[in-house]
Write a protein that holds these residues in place. Structure first.
Motif, PDB file in Angstrom:
ATOM      1  N   PRO A 354     -10.517  -5.799 -16.260  1.00 41.90           N
ATOM      2  CA  PRO A 354      -9.148  -6.057 -15.585  1.00 41.90           C
ATOM      3  C   PRO A 354      -8.565  -4.879 -15.247  1.00 41.90           C
ATOM      4  CG  PRO A 354      -9.509  -7.436 -17.768  1.00 41.90           C
ATOM      5  CD  PRO A 354     -10.654  -6.262 -17.676  1.00 41.90           C
ATOM      6  N   TYR A 355      -8.116  -4.790 -14.032  1.00 42.84           N
ATOM      7  CA  TYR A 355      -7.791  -3.069 -13.689  1.00 42.84           C
ATOM      8  C   TYR A 355      -6.546  -3.147 -12.946  1.00 42.84           C
ATOM      9  CZ  TYR A 355      -8.306   1.780 -11.900  1.00 42.84           C
ATOM     10  OH  TYR A 355      -8.335   2.868 -11.561  1.00 42.84           O
ATOM     11  N   LEU A 356      -5.502  -2.355 -13.000  1.00 42.63           N
ATOM     12  CA  LEU A 356      -4.240  -2.389 -12.417  1.00 42.63           C
ATOM     13  C   LEU A 356      -4.519  -1.496 -11.154  1.00 42.63           C
ATOM     14  CD1 LEU A 356      -1.308  -3.461 -12.676  1.00 42.63           C
ATOM     15  CD2 LEU A 356      -0.711  -1.123 -13.919  1.00 42.63           C
ATOM     16  N   THR A 357      -4.281  -2.178 -10.064  1.00 42.34           N
ATOM     17  CA  THR A 357      -4.309  -1.263  -9.021  1.00 42.34           C
ATOM     18  C   THR A 357      -3.430  -1.939  -7.711  1.00 42.34           C
ATOM     19  OG1 THR A 357      -6.040  -0.566  -7.125  1.00 42.34           O
ATOM     20  CG2 THR A 357      -6.345  -2.801  -8.203  1.00 42.34           C
ATOM     21  N   ASP A 358      -3.122  -1.244  -6.707  1.00 33.97           N
ATOM     22  CA  ASP A 358      -2.670  -1.502  -5.407  1.00 33.97           C
ATOM     23  C   ASP A 358      -3.534  -2.226  -4.609  1.00 33.97           C
ATOM     24  OD1 ASP A 358      -0.029  -0.523  -5.727  1.00 33.97           O
ATOM     25  OD2 ASP A 358      -0.700   1.525  -5.746  1.00 33.97           O
ATOM     26  N   GLN A 359      -3.184  -3.436  -4.385  1.00 35.51           N
ATOM     27  CA  GLN A 359      -3.840  -4.405  -3.453  1.00 35.51           C
ATOM     28  C   GLN A 359      -3.143  -5.345  -2.353  1.00 35.51           C
ATOM     29  OE1 GLN A 359      -7.418  -4.204  -3.758  1.00 35.51           O
ATOM     30  NE2 GLN A 359      -7.634  -3.322  -5.641  1.00 35.51           N
ATOM     31  N   GLN A 406     -12.307  -2.580  -1.868  1.00 30.44           N
ATOM     32  CA  GLN A 406     -12.393  -1.412  -1.693  1.00 30.44           C
ATOM     33  C   GLN A 406     -14.145  -1.151  -1.072  1.00 30.44           C
ATOM     34  OE1 GLN A 406     -10.658  -2.664  -4.241  1.00 30.44           O
ATOM     35  NE2 GLN A 406      -9.096  -2.357  -2.934  1.00 30.44           N
ATOM     36  N   LEU A 407     -14.275  -1.549   0.328  1.00 25.27           N
ATOM     37  CA  LEU A 407     -15.516  -1.418   0.944  1.00 25.27           C
ATOM     38  C   LEU A 407     -15.374  -1.000   2.281  1.00 25.27           C
ATOM     39  CD1 LEU A 407     -16.754  -5.104  -0.332  1.00 25.27           C
ATOM     40  CD2 LEU A 407     -17.400  -2.897  -1.378  1.00 25.27           C
ATOM     41  N   TRP A 408     -16.379  -0.804   2.857  1.00 25.44           N
ATOM     42  CA  TRP A 408     -16.648  -0.208   4.107  1.00 25.44           C
ATOM     43  C   TRP A 408     -17.015  -1.270   5.188  1.00 25.44           C
ATOM     44  CZ3 TRP A 408     -18.977   5.262   3.817  1.00 25.44           C
ATOM     45  CH2 TRP A 408     -18.058   6.291   3.340  1.00 25.44           C
ATOM     46  N   PRO A 414      -5.936  -4.753   8.928  1.00 18.30           N
ATOM     47  CA  PRO A 414      -5.124  -4.223  10.037  1.00 18.30           C
ATOM     48  C   PRO A 414      -3.569  -3.784   9.733  1.00 18.30           C
ATOM     49  CG  PRO A 414      -4.849  -6.624  10.110  1.00 18.30           C
ATOM     50  CD  PRO A 414      -5.840  -6.177   8.921  1.00 18.30           C
ATOM     51  N   ALA A 415      -3.846  -2.666   8.873  1.00 18.20           N
ATOM     52  CA  ALA A 415      -2.627  -2.018   8.494  1.00 18.20           C
ATOM     53  C   ALA A 415      -2.598  -0.363   8.512  1.00 18.20           C
ATOM     54  CB  ALA A 415      -2.196  -2.440   7.015  1.00 18.20           C
ATOM     55  N   TRP A 416      -1.336   0.216   9.068  1.00 13.82           N
ATOM     56  CA  TRP A 416      -1.492   1.646   9.102  1.00 13.82           C
ATOM     57  C   TRP A 416      -0.487   2.292   8.329  1.00 13.82           C
ATOM     58  CZ3 TRP A 416      -3.153  -1.935  12.406  1.00 13.82           C
ATOM     59  CH2 TRP A 416      -4.509  -1.587  13.064  1.00 13.82           C
ATOM     60  N   TYR A 417      -0.681   3.512   7.780  1.00 10.19           N
ATOM     61  CA  TYR A 417       0.295   4.162   6.911  1.00 10.19           C
ATOM     62  C   TYR A 417       0.828   5.610   7.533  1.00 10.19           C
ATOM     63  CZ  TYR A 417      -1.736   1.165   3.246  1.00 10.19           C
ATOM     64  OH  TYR A 417      -2.118   0.253   2.608  1.00 10.19           O
ATOM     65  N   ASP A 418       2.111   5.683   7.518  1.00  8.39           N
ATOM     66  CA  ASP A 418       2.453   7.132   8.030  1.00  8.39           C
ATOM     67  C   ASP A 418       2.337   8.237   6.943  1.00  8.39           C
ATOM     68  OD1 ASP A 418       4.730   6.638   6.285  1.00  8.39           O
ATOM     69  OD2 ASP A 418       6.014   6.234   8.127  1.00  8.39           O
ATOM     70  N   ALA A 419       2.927   9.072   7.319  1.00  9.88           N
ATOM     71  CA  ALA A 419       2.709  10.440   6.085  1.00  9.88           C
ATOM     72  C   ALA A 419       3.713  10.117   5.033  1.00  9.88           C
ATOM     73  CB  ALA A 419       3.303  11.636   6.532  1.00  9.88           C
ATOM     74  N   ASP A 420       4.668   9.295   5.121  1.00  9.64           N
ATOM     75  CA  ASP A 420       5.608   8.913   4.005  1.00  9.64           C
ATOM     76  C   ASP A 420       5.070   7.583   3.235  1.00  9.64           C
ATOM     77  OD1 ASP A 420       7.175  11.179   4.551  1.00  9.64           O
ATOM     78  OD2 ASP A 420       8.129  10.088   5.906  1.00  9.64           O
ATOM     79  N   LEU A 443       1.832  10.451  13.106  1.00 14.23           N
ATOM     80  CA  LEU A 443       0.509  10.015  12.765  1.00 14.23           C
ATOM     81  C   LEU A 443       0.363   8.964  11.958  1.00 14.23           C
ATOM     82  CD1 LEU A 443      -0.625  13.802  11.948  1.00 14.23           C
ATOM     83  CD2 LEU A 443      -1.196  12.472  14.220  1.00 14.23           C
ATOM     84  N   LEU A 444      -0.723   8.288  12.170  1.00 13.47           N
ATOM     85  CA  LEU A 444      -1.108   6.821  11.601  1.00 13.47           C
ATOM     86  C   LEU A 444      -2.242   6.913  11.135  1.00 13.47           C
ATOM     87  CD1 LEU A 444       0.592   3.873  13.436  1.00 13.47           C
ATOM     88  CD2 LEU A 444       1.696   5.227  11.774  1.00 13.47           C
ATOM     89  N   ARG A 445      -2.615   6.500   9.621  1.00 11.96           N
ATOM     90  CA  ARG A 445      -3.727   6.267   9.086  1.00 11.96           C
ATOM     91  C   ARG A 445      -4.107   4.964   8.720  1.00 11.96           C
ATOM     92  NH1 ARG A 445      -5.029   5.616   3.737  1.00 11.96           N
ATOM     93  NH2 ARG A 445      -2.911   6.188   3.283  1.00 11.96           N
ATOM     94  N   GLN A 446      -5.229   4.129   9.306  1.00  6.05           N
ATOM     95  CA  GLN A 446      -5.385   2.746   8.940  1.00  6.05           C
ATOM     96  C   GLN A 446      -6.042   2.560   7.513  1.00  6.05           C
ATOM     97  OE1 GLN A 446      -8.313   1.027  11.572  1.00  6.05           O
ATOM     98  NE2 GLN A 446      -7.837  -1.093  10.409  1.00  6.05           N
ATOM     99  N   ASP A 447      -5.485   1.565   6.842  1.00  6.05           N
ATOM    100  CA  ASP A 447      -5.989   1.215   5.532  1.00  6.05           C
ATOM    101  C   ASP A 447      -7.559   1.335   5.435  1.00  6.05           C
ATOM    102  OD1 ASP A 447      -6.470  -0.175   2.918  1.00  6.05           O
ATOM    103  OD2 ASP A 447      -4.493  -0.853   3.169  1.00  6.05           O
ATOM    104  N   ASP A 448      -8.010   1.817   4.366  1.00 10.43           N
ATOM    105  CA  ASP A 448      -9.593   1.965   4.036  1.00 10.43           C
ATOM    106  C   ASP A 448      -9.890   0.781   3.794  1.00 10.43           C
ATOM    107  OD1 ASP A 448      -9.828   4.568   4.939  1.00 10.43           O
ATOM    108  OD2 ASP A 448      -9.133   5.392   3.162  1.00 10.43           O
TER     109      ASP A 448
END
Length: 921
Positions: A354-359, A406-408, A414-420, A443-448
């Motif tokens: 059982p693991y606490l993580t952001d999902q 957490q796979l490829w 379909p979510a993107w993150y900025d530097a903040d 700059l945007l980075r897509q969720d892995d």
């Protein structure tokens, strides 16, 4: 179309050929005309191979589809496969390892390219195997969950749910596989009972007034404890509630709290609370606002939240260190053996944390309420209906759904993150920018992460029909084929898939995904054990169909075991059970076995002996067809027969009756009763009785009766093949192609012929009663022959006594058939005592077969004495039971009545044997 037939039943000679012909001719394609009948195939994993559960469920689905196709429905069986994120990554990563490559070394894009290469080369195995089973799906519409059309539906659903506030990102406890380093679903966790330990640890009270003893099976997690807990009504500890204890091995103090979750009978009644590493503790922590302290990294080694000396240790190394230090401090009070349920990942075999993580999560309360309403009011019905209780339990206890992995390989979120760290959701990056008015300078980075496969498969009823693209929906017949008619699936995914399809389809389209949900049990081995690799009892349906050598079977069962030490035991058991390997049975016997075992919602015990029996059934059908063809050589008939003989009238009436039974059993999903009814009609009534009863007419001097019988033989056989076709499609097609030309049928395949319905032949009660009498006469005389050991070819005499006027009339009418079927040289009515003979009884009519010249009278006397002794013993048992006042007073009335019936039967048998023995005195 050929009207010739091979001399023996050899499924390997025609099954694959017939399937290719069906598929090439487009027999399985939906036609867009007629009333729709739609079945959704639960999409098997693209990595998978056909297993017994697939064979079971696919056989039932295929039977339904073929049946409705023959009834003129626009039958669509929607095919497809699931991309199976975790399983596929593991397969491809393993293949890469053989080439000296790694997933991380290739990078995301390179790895995904390798997955697609693998899919094109090896990922269609299960579809080929499904064809071998006879799956009559519309392959032209087959969908892969990673196809662009399906992928568009996944993205659209995510965006819409996020817009509605139903999808959010947050930190919660999840099942975590430390090898795969991803969250997994409950269905991917196998809880196994294992030997473990229960450790009792002293937690000192901070005020120095004593200690509290805590029992735990996972002592390493104490480093993340944030409370100890007692039951609020436990008088032993009520004075301590609100006090603090010193958490051993740390410099932290934690509170003593009260919660009704505690089982006062377990251990000491004091429980440690680790909200970040136990699902129940997490809920307790939420109720009491306890902090969450995660002590592990993604690969289950300890992190910087534990004291320095325990950092960077594997969880089990940390356990040993914690226990050693507790013992050194005198705080480890007891260690004792303990059975516990250990959660292991079904792919890796590793213990799940059982693991606490952001999902990413979906809010489920509102969706579940609506999903429950749809079932409660009958828009979706479960078969058998009791499964609604399982559905209701899940829906009433639903939690928010963790949908990220957490796979490829899979549908990337379909979510993107900025530097903040701000999140922007859109159908693609351009859409995300447009929605949030972001310039190109941001700059945007897509969720892995990718979405778990259940998220995409919940859309299966609509993503396969083009949703949300209106043009594709119109082209694929969305309005025509949604909702589908029935979903055939296992009880284990009622929540994971069935419920989610109901909720998603309703939410996005306002429709239900299907009308009926037919729930099957599990396929177990002949001893009722679950089939599993670790038990070494798995049967591969393709091996049953095509056969496999012993050495190949042993290799298959012992390769890739989670515990290689199990291999010798599994090899020994396999060699004992299958000393000659598994012979080829063909697809039809396996299918008929599955159908015959398909009781409502029950697990089935699969015994290979049953498949062997149904192989004999197919052989019986083959030989009966050869008999009919041999006796109708050069003959062609049109239309329905006009029966002349009583036997014809009887079999046509039975054909009408069994056709009605088939319709009833299909409608009720009673595949077992369907198989039983068709088997009885085919084997006993047609292949045995009617073929036998037809022989006197075929060999007699009445040309009209002979021709009529030929017509009826062909007519009933052709209808029987159509009745059986949904269950055993290959053998019925091959036989039908030889039979159909003789009935002037020019069609190319049985698959598109009309399924038989109850006919309008007038019931001739007299003829049916006469035939039943004739069957009883033939059976009685054959029994006498069998008991005496008299060859069927040897002529006998038949003496008759007593009986009714109807019996005398029937003897006269059926003189020729009786003589033909029983090799009777003379039939004679007698008065008085018969000579030494064996006897029987048909109603009031007494049958005697004189023994002189047939048997050794001394041996027959010995046989009768032995049988008489056995029957008198059984008679004595019944007599003694019924003489017991205790038995009569206390046994159920039905049991007492059954015993009285037995007494009467044994008495009748004793009297008949005694009379027969007396005649030999």
């Amino acid at each position: 179309m050929s009207d010739t037939l091979a001399p023996s039943y050899d499924p390997a000679s025609f099954e694959s050929r017939l399937y290719a012909e069906w598929e090439d001719a487009g027999v399985f394609r939906a036609r867009g005309e007629g009333k729709p009948y739609v079945v959704l195939l639960p999409p098997p994993n693209v990595t998978g191979t056909l297993h017994m559960g697939h064979a079971f469920q696919h056989t039932l689905q295929d039977a339904l589809v073929r049946y409705h196709r023959m009834r003129g429905f626009d039958a669509l069986w929607q095919m497809g496969t699931d991309h199976a994120g975790i399983a596929t990554e593991m397969v491809v990563a393993r293949n890469l390892g053989r080439e000296g490559l790694t997933r991380d070394g290739l990078g995301r894009a390179g790895f995904i390219d390798k997955v697609w290469e693998w899919r094109e080369q090896s990922g269609h195995t299960i579809e080929r195997q499904m064809r071998r089973l006879g799956t009559s799906g519309d392959w032209s519409r087959s969908v892969f969950t990673m196809d662009p059309m399906a992928a568009d539906a996944v993205v659209e659903s995510f965006v819409r749910l996020h817009e509605e506030g139903l999808i959010y990102r947050g930190q919660r406890l999840v099942n975590w596989d430390p090898v795969l380093k991803t969250a997994i679903s409950d269905l991917e966790v196998a809880n196994e009972e294992e030997d473990g330990s229960l450790w009792s640890i002293a937690y000192p009270l901070s005020d120095g007034s004593g200690t509290l003893t805590v029992a735990t099976t996972r002592p390493e997690t104490m480093l993340g404890d944030t409370a100890v807990m007692v039951h609020p009504d436990d008088e032993r500890y009520s004075h301590l509630i609100g006090k603090m204890v010193k958490l051993p091995l740390t410099d932290r103090e934690i509170p003593v709290i009260a919660d009704a979750y505690v089982d006062r009978e377990f251990g000491t009644g004091v429980v440690k609370v680790t909200p970040a590493h136990d699902f129940n503790d997490y809920l307790v922590g939420q109720r009491h606002q306890l902090p969450l302290i995660n002590i592990f990294t993604p690969d289950a080694t300890t992190n910087d939240n534990v004291p320095e000396k325990y950092r960077a240790l594997d969880r089990y190394v940390a356990r040993k260190a914690v226990l050693a230090d507790l013992e050194a401090l005198g705080l480890l009070l007891e260690t004792k053996p303990h059975k516990l349920q250990v959660p292991r990942g079904d792919r890796t075999g590793q213990v799940i944390e059982p693991y606490l993580t952001d999902q990413w999560f979906v809010k489920m309360d509102g969706l579940a309420k609506r999903g429950m309403e749809l079932v409660e009011k009958g828009d979706v019905q479960f078969v058998p209906p009791n499964w609604i209780n399982t559905y209701r339990h899940w829906m009433e206890n639903i939690q928010d759904w963790c949908i990220s992995r957490q796979l490829w390989w899979g549908h990337r979120i379909p979510a993107w993150y900025d530097a903040d760290g701000n999140i922007y959701v859109g159908r693609d990056e351009a859409d995300a920018r447009a929605r949030n008015k972001l310039g190109t300078n941001v700059l945007l980075r897509q969720d892995d992460d990718v979405l778990e496969t259940w998220f995409s498969s919940q859309l299966w009823p609509i993503s396969t029909m083009g949703w949300p693209d209106e043009a594709k929906m119109a082209d694929l017949g969305f309005d025509r084929y949604v909702p589908s008619s029935v979903l055939v699936t296992g009880f284990d995914i009622i929540f994971f898939w069935v419920a989610r399809m109901i909720m998603a389809t309703d939410h996005f389209t306002g429709r239900v995904p299907f009308r009926d949900v037919y729930i099957t049990g599990l396929v177990r081995d002949k001893d009722g054990q679950k089939m599993s690799k670790s038990k070494g009892n798995i049967l591969d349906p393709i091996d049953i169909i095509d056969g496999i050598s012993l050495e190949s079977l042993v290799a298959k069962r012992t390769t890739g075991l989670m515990k290689p030490t199990d291999a010798p035991k599994i090899e020994k058991a396999t060699r004992k059970e299958f000393p000659d390997g598994i012979v080829a049975h063909g697809a039809d016997p396996l299918r008929f076995t599955m159908t015959a075992l398909a009781g409502p919602g029950r697990d089935i015990k699969f015994d290979l002996g049953r498949a062997e029996g149904y192989k004999n059934f197919c052989n019986k059908l083959w030989n009966a067809t050869r008999f009919v063809l041999m006796n109708t050589e050069g003959k062609t008939f049109d239309g329905a027969p006009q029966p002349v003989t009583d036997a014809e009238k009887w079999i046509l009436a039975r054909l009408s009756e069994v056709s009605a039974q088939a319709a009833t059993h299909f409608a009720a999903y009673r595949f077992d009763l369907l198989a039983q009814a068709l088997y009885e009609f085919a084997w006993n009534e047609f292949c045995d009785w009617f073929v036998e009863l037809a022989k006197p007419a075929l060999n007699g001097s009445d040309a009209a009766a002979a021709d009529s019988t030929r017509h009826t033989l062909l007519h009933v056989l052709e209808a029987l093949l159509r009745l059986l076709h949904p269950l055993v499609p290959f053998v019925t097609e091959e036989l039908w192609r030889s039979v159909a030309p003789r009935l002037s049928i020019a069609a190319s395949t049985i698959s598109l012929q009309v399924y038989p319905e109850a006919q309008d032949f007038p019931r001739d009660a007299t003829a049916e009663a006469d035939v039943e009498w004739l069957k009883a006469m033939v059976s009685g005389l054959r029994r006498i022959r069998s008991e005496l050991g008299v060859s069927p070819a040897k002529q006998i005499a038949l003496l008759l006594q007593a009986g009714t006027a109807a019996d005398r009339a029937r003897i006269a009418r059926f003189d020729a058939p009786l003589r033909f079927l029983n090799r009777i040289e003379r039939i004679e009515w007698i008065d008085g005592e018969p000579p030494a003979s064996a006897g029987g009884l048909v109603g009031e009519l007494k049958l005697f077969v004189p023994l002189e010249g047939l048997v050794d009278l001394g041996a027959e006397r010995t046989r009768l004495d032995k049988e008489l002794k056995r029957v008198e013993g059984e008679l004595a048992k019944s007599t003694n039971k019924l003489a017991s006042e205790t038995f009569v007073a206390n046994a159920p009335a039905a049991v007492v009545e059954q015993e009285r019936t037995r007494l009467a039967e044994w008495t009748a048998q004793r009297d008949a044997l005694a009379a027969q023995r007396a005649r030999l005195a």
